[in-house]
Design a protein around this motif. Structure first.
Motif, PDB file in Angstrom:
ATOM      1  N   PRO A  38       0.816  -1.217   0.000  1.00 34.76           N
ATOM      2  CA  PRO A  38       0.000   0.000   0.000  1.00 34.76           C
ATOM      3  C   PRO A  38       0.848   1.264   0.000  1.00 34.76           C
ATOM      4  CG  PRO A  38      -0.979  -1.610   1.444  1.00 34.76           C
ATOM      5  CD  PRO A  38       0.339  -2.194   0.994  1.00 34.76           C
ATOM      6  N   CYS A  39       0.586   2.135  -0.978  1.00 34.75           N
ATOM      7  CA  CYS A  39       1.366   3.365  -1.123  1.00 34.75           C
ATOM      8  C   CYS A  39       0.601   4.324  -2.028  1.00 34.75           C
ATOM      9  CB  CYS A  39       2.743   3.081  -1.736  1.00 34.75           C
ATOM     10  SG  CYS A  39       2.681   2.487  -3.446  1.00 34.75           S
ATOM     11  N   ILE A  40       1.073   5.559  -2.076  1.00 35.10           N
ATOM     12  CA  ILE A  40       0.548   6.534  -3.032  1.00 35.10           C
ATOM     13  C   ILE A  40       1.689   6.927  -3.961  1.00 35.10           C
ATOM     14  CG2 ILE A  40      -0.381   8.861  -3.334  1.00 35.10           C
ATOM     15  CD1 ILE A  40      -1.748   8.550  -0.628  1.00 35.10           C
ATOM     16  N   VAL A  41       1.404   6.891  -5.250  1.00 38.19           N
ATOM     17  CA  VAL A  41       2.382   7.283  -6.259  1.00 38.19           C
ATOM     18  C   VAL A  41       1.869   8.555  -6.925  1.00 38.19           C
ATOM     19  CG1 VAL A  41       3.629   6.600  -8.343  1.00 38.19           C
ATOM     20  CG2 VAL A  41       3.010   4.867  -6.631  1.00 38.19           C
ATOM     21  N   VAL A  42       2.611   9.642  -6.806  1.00 35.41           N
ATOM     22  CA  VAL A  42       2.187  10.924  -7.360  1.00 35.41           C
ATOM     23  C   VAL A  42       2.929  11.206  -8.660  1.00 35.41           C
ATOM     24  CG1 VAL A  42       1.604  11.868  -5.099  1.00 35.41           C
ATOM     25  CG2 VAL A  42       3.884  12.258  -6.041  1.00 35.41           C
ATOM     26  N   GLY A  43       2.290  11.997  -9.518  1.00 32.26           N
ATOM     27  CA  GLY A  43       2.876  12.351 -10.792  1.00 32.26           C
ATOM     28  C   GLY A  43       4.057  13.289 -10.639  1.00 32.26           C
ATOM     29  N   LYS A  44       4.911  13.295 -11.640  1.00 31.94           N
ATOM     30  CA  LYS A  44       6.144  14.075 -11.605  1.00 31.94           C
ATOM     31  C   LYS A  44       5.891  15.557 -11.345  1.00 31.94           C
ATOM     32  CE  LYS A  44      10.128  15.299 -14.485  1.00 31.94           C
ATOM     33  NZ  LYS A  44      10.770  15.124 -15.814  1.00 31.94           N
ATOM     34  N   ASN A  45       4.789  16.097 -11.856  1.00 27.51           N
ATOM     35  CA  ASN A  45       4.540  17.537 -11.792  1.00 27.51           C
ATOM     36  C   ASN A  45       3.515  17.934 -10.738  1.00 27.51           C
ATOM     37  OD1 ASN A  45       6.265  17.948 -14.116  1.00 27.51           O
ATOM     38  ND2 ASN A  45       4.599  17.087 -15.338  1.00 27.51           N
ATOM     39  N   GLN A  46       3.282  17.068  -9.760  1.00 23.87           N
ATOM     40  CA  GLN A  46       2.244  17.343  -8.771  1.00 23.87           C
ATOM     41  C   GLN A  46       2.802  17.870  -7.457  1.00 23.87           C
ATOM     42  OE1 GLN A  46      -0.053  13.488  -8.884  1.00 23.87           O
ATOM     43  NE2 GLN A  46      -1.709  14.912  -9.379  1.00 23.87           N
ATOM     44  N   ASN A  47       1.955  18.639  -6.763  1.00 21.49           N
ATOM     45  CA  ASN A  47       2.226  19.055  -5.398  1.00 21.49           C
ATOM     46  C   ASN A  47       1.750  17.932  -4.482  1.00 21.49           C
ATOM     47  OD1 ASN A  47       2.308  20.161  -2.855  1.00 21.49           O
ATOM     48  ND2 ASN A  47       0.792  21.749  -3.251  1.00 21.49           N
ATOM     49  N   THR A  48       2.668  17.191  -3.928  1.00 18.71           N
ATOM     50  CA  THR A  48       2.334  15.979  -3.180  1.00 18.71           C
ATOM     51  C   THR A  48       1.327  16.230  -2.072  1.00 18.71           C
ATOM     52  OG1 THR A  48       4.524  15.070  -3.661  1.00 18.71           O
ATOM     53  CG2 THR A  48       3.299  14.069  -1.858  1.00 18.71           C
ATOM     54  N   LEU A  49       1.548  17.263  -1.270  1.00 25.15           N
ATOM     55  CA  LEU A  49       0.686  17.495  -0.109  1.00 25.15           C
ATOM     56  C   LEU A  49      -0.755  17.780  -0.492  1.00 25.15           C
ATOM     57  CD1 LEU A  49       2.968  19.584   2.265  1.00 25.15           C
ATOM     58  CD2 LEU A  49       2.166  17.242   2.599  1.00 25.15           C
ATOM     59  N   SER A  50      -0.984  18.370  -1.672  1.00 24.29           N
ATOM     60  CA  SER A  50      -2.352  18.688  -2.066  1.00 24.29           C
ATOM     61  C   SER A  50      -3.060  17.498  -2.700  1.00 24.29           C
ATOM     62  CB  SER A  50      -2.368  19.876  -3.041  1.00 24.29           C
ATOM     63  OG  SER A  50      -1.807  19.519  -4.285  1.00 24.29           O
ATOM     64  N   GLU A  51      -2.362  16.366  -2.846  1.00 20.90           N
ATOM     65  CA  GLU A  51      -2.951  15.179  -3.463  1.00 20.90           C
ATOM     66  C   GLU A  51      -3.291  14.090  -2.458  1.00 20.90           C
ATOM     67  OE1 GLU A  51      -3.847  14.840  -6.594  1.00 20.90           O
ATOM     68  OE2 GLU A  51      -3.099  16.836  -7.110  1.00 20.90           O
ATOM     69  N   ILE A  52      -2.744  14.181  -1.257  1.00 22.04           N
ATOM     70  CA  ILE A  52      -2.904  13.083  -0.315  1.00 22.04           C
ATOM     71  C   ILE A  52      -3.662  13.522   0.932  1.00 22.04           C
ATOM     72  CG2 ILE A  52      -0.738  12.062  -1.126  1.00 22.04           C
ATOM     73  CD1 ILE A  52       0.596  12.987   1.455  1.00 22.04           C
ATOM     74  N   ASN A  53      -4.266  12.545   1.588  1.00 21.30           N
ATOM     75  CA  ASN A  53      -4.866  12.757   2.897  1.00 21.30           C
ATOM     76  C   ASN A  53      -3.751  12.539   3.923  1.00 21.30           C
ATOM     77  OD1 ASN A  53      -6.135  12.495   5.388  1.00 21.30           O
ATOM     78  ND2 ASN A  53      -7.890  11.396   4.579  1.00 21.30           N
ATOM     79  N   VAL A  54      -3.121  13.622   4.363  1.00 19.68           N
ATOM     80  CA  VAL A  54      -1.922  13.525   5.192  1.00 19.68           C
ATOM     81  C   VAL A  54      -2.182  12.741   6.469  1.00 19.68           C
ATOM     82  CG1 VAL A  54      -0.212  14.837   6.488  1.00 19.68           C
ATOM     83  CG2 VAL A  54      -0.953  15.648   4.254  1.00 19.68           C
ATOM     84  N   ASP A  55      -3.298  13.003   7.142  1.00 23.01           N
ATOM     85  CA  ASP A  55      -3.605  12.306   8.391  1.00 23.01           C
ATOM     86  C   ASP A  55      -3.752  10.809   8.162  1.00 23.01           C
ATOM     87  OD1 ASP A  55      -3.543  14.684   9.767  1.00 23.01           O
ATOM     88  OD2 ASP A  55      -5.710  15.022   9.625  1.00 23.01           O
ATOM     89  N   SER A 242       7.994  19.175  -5.248  1.00 24.59           N
ATOM     90  CA  SER A 242       6.690  19.749  -5.556  1.00 24.59           C
ATOM     91  C   SER A 242       6.849  21.164  -6.096  1.00 24.59           C
ATOM     92  CB  SER A 242       5.807  19.788  -4.301  1.00 24.59           C
ATOM     93  OG  SER A 242       5.483  18.488  -3.856  1.00 24.59           O
ATOM     94  N   PRO A 243       6.009  21.560  -7.054  1.00 28.51           N
ATOM     95  CA  PRO A 243       6.075  22.932  -7.565  1.00 28.51           C
ATOM     96  C   PRO A 243       5.804  23.942  -6.450  1.00 28.51           C
ATOM     97  CG  PRO A 243       4.703  21.542  -8.965  1.00 28.51           C
ATOM     98  CD  PRO A 243       4.981  20.761  -7.722  1.00 28.51           C
ATOM     99  N   LYS A 244       6.212  25.176  -6.671  1.00 29.35           N
ATOM    100  CA  LYS A 244       5.967  26.250  -5.715  1.00 29.35           C
ATOM    101  C   LYS A 244       4.474  26.352  -5.418  1.00 29.35           C
ATOM    102  CE  LYS A 244       6.459  31.279  -5.279  1.00 29.35           C
ATOM    103  NZ  LYS A 244       6.951  32.513  -5.949  1.00 29.35           N
ATOM    104  N   TYR A 245       4.141  26.526  -4.135  1.00 29.52           N
ATOM    105  CA  TYR A 245       2.729  26.664  -3.789  1.00 29.52           C
ATOM    106  C   TYR A 245       2.574  27.545  -2.557  1.00 29.52           C
ATOM    107  CZ  TYR A 245       3.686  22.941  -0.321  1.00 29.52           C
ATOM    108  OH  TYR A 245       4.195  22.182   0.708  1.00 29.52           O
TER     109      TYR A 245
END
Length: 327
Positions: A38-55, A242-245
Motif C-alpha cells: 500500500p502506497c501513493i504514487v504521485v505524478g512528476k509535476n504534482q504538489n504531493t501534499l495537495s494530493e494526499i490525505n496527510v492524516d 513539488s512545484p511552488k505553492y
C-alpha cells in the motif's frame, strides 16, 4: 525484449527500478510486471501534499513516492498489478498510448472481460476505470506504464487520496478522479492477482521466440537499491520536488482562531505568516522567523515549535492544536 517478473513490493525500489531500466541499463527493450505494498504514487509535476490525505497516510504508515511520468496521483496495494514497457522510440510511441495497452486489452478479452481505451490514458470496463497510464521519454527511449486494478481495496484507495485542496494555491497538475472498478468483478472464473499476472505474461510473450521470464540479477538489485536510497526514498524527491505553492489553513480553538499563510518553494517555507484573534504575551513573529527556511514537513515544524513555550504565544491553545494548523 526482456520480460521481467519483479518480486519486490517496496514502492521506492520499484520506482527506482523503472529509472534504472530506462536510463542506466543497456539498449534492451523491457516488459515488466510488478506490485507495490500500500502506497501513493504521485505524478512528476504534482504538489504531493495537495494530493494526499496527510492524516490518513501518517496514521496508516503509507509510503508516498514520486514517479518519473506525469499525470495524477494513484493508490497502489497488493490487489493492483502494474505493467511497464520500455522501448526504443520509433518517433510515434510517445503519443501512441493505444499501442501499449493493446496487449492488456487482448489478454482481458481472452478472460471474457471486455475492456476499452478511453480518453487520453484510461482503460474502462462498462464505463468504469480500472487502469490509468502515463509515459515519459529519455533520449531515444520511451517508458509507458499503467495500473491494473484487479482486487484493490477501493475504500482505502479513496480515503488515501482525499485531500483538502482549499489549503493550496498552486499551478501543479491536479488529479481527476473517476468511477473505478476491479477487474476481478467481471471474471467468470476466480483468479488470484498472481494468476492474473501469469495470464498477462503468457499473452504478451505468446508470439515471441524467447518466452523466458527473467528476474533481476544481484548486480542490478545493488544498483537499484543505491538509487532507492539516494533518490526515491527521500523527502527531497517525494515532497521537495513539488512545484511552488501557497499553503493556507484556518482553525478555531477554545483559545481563538488561528490562520496560517505559508509560501513554499522546493518544499521549504520561504514566508510564514500567522494571524488570528488568539491572545499571547509574546509576539508570534518570533515563531514566524524560526520557521522560515525550514521544510514544510510535520517533523520539522514540531522540532522548531519545541523551542518555544507555546502558552506564551497562544493562550489556551495546545501544542498539538498549533501543529495541526501547519499541515
Amino acid at each position: 525484449m526482456r520480460y521481467i517478473d519483479i518480486k519486490h513490493t517496496d514502492p521506492y525500489f520499484n520506482l527506482a527500478l523503472e529509472e534504472y531500466l530506462l536510463k542506466h541499463s543497456d539498449d534492451d527493450e523491457y516488459f515488466v510486471l510488478w506490485r507495490n505494498e500500500p502506497c501513493i504514487v504521485v505524478g512528476k509535476n504534482q504538489n504531493t501534499l495537495s494530493e494526499i490525505n496527510v492524516d490518513y497516510v501518517n496514521e496508516n504508515k503509507i509510503k508516498v513516492v514520486r514517479r518519473q511520468t506525469g499525470g495524477g496521483a494513484v493508490f497502489h496495494d497488493f490487489g493492483n498489478l502494474n505493467f511497464t514497457f520500455i522501448v526504443k522510440d520509433d518517433g510515434r510511441s510517445f503519443t501512441d498510448f493505444k499501442k501499449f495497452v493493446k496487449p492488456i486489452i487482448g489478454a482481458l478479452n481472452e478472460l471474457g472481460v471486455k475492456a476499452e481505451f478511453s480518453g487520453r490514458n484510461d482503460l474502462l470496463i462498462e464505463g468504469k476505470k480500472f487502469s490509468g497510464n502515463a509515459q515519459c521519454k529519455y533520449k531515444h527511449r520511451v517508458m509507458h506504464h499503467g495500473t491494473l486494478l484487479f482486487s484493490s481495496d477501493i475504500v482505502n484507495l479513496s480515503d488515501a487520496l482525499i485531500s483538502k485542496p482549499i489549503k493550496f494555491s498552486d499551478k501543479a497538475v491536479k488529479s481527476v478522479y473517476s468511477r473505478i472498478t476491479n477487474i476481478s468483478n467481471y471474471l467468470d472464473d476466480s483468479l488470484s492477482v498472481i494468476d492474473f499476472k501469469n495470464k498477462i505474461f503468457e499473452y504478451v510473450t505468446r508470439h515471441e521466440e524467447d518466452k523466458k521470464i527473467t528476474y533481476l540479477s544481484d548486480e542490478e538489485i545493488r544498483y537499484i537499491e543505491d538509487l532507492r536510497e539516494s533518490k526515491y526514498s527521500t523527502w527531497e524527491w517525494n515532497f521537495g520536488k513539488s512545484p511552488k505553492y501557497n499553503f493556507f489553513n484556518e482553525k478555531k480553538f477554545k483559545g481563538g482562531t488561528i490562520e496560517i499563510n505559508i509560501e513554499v518553494k522546493n518544499g521549504f517555507m520561504k514566508e510564514v505568516k500567522i494571524f488570528g484573534d488568539f491572545f499571547g504575551v509574546k509576539d508570534v513573529c518570533e515563531i514566524e522567523r524560526a520557521l522560515k527556511g525550514k521544510k514544510h514537513k510535520k517533523d520539522a515544524i514540531i522540532s522548531e515549535l519545541n523551542e518555544f513555550n507555546i502558552d506564551e504565544y497562544f493562550l489556551n491553545i495546545s501544542f498539538d492544536e498549533i501543529v495541526s494548523v501547519f499541515i
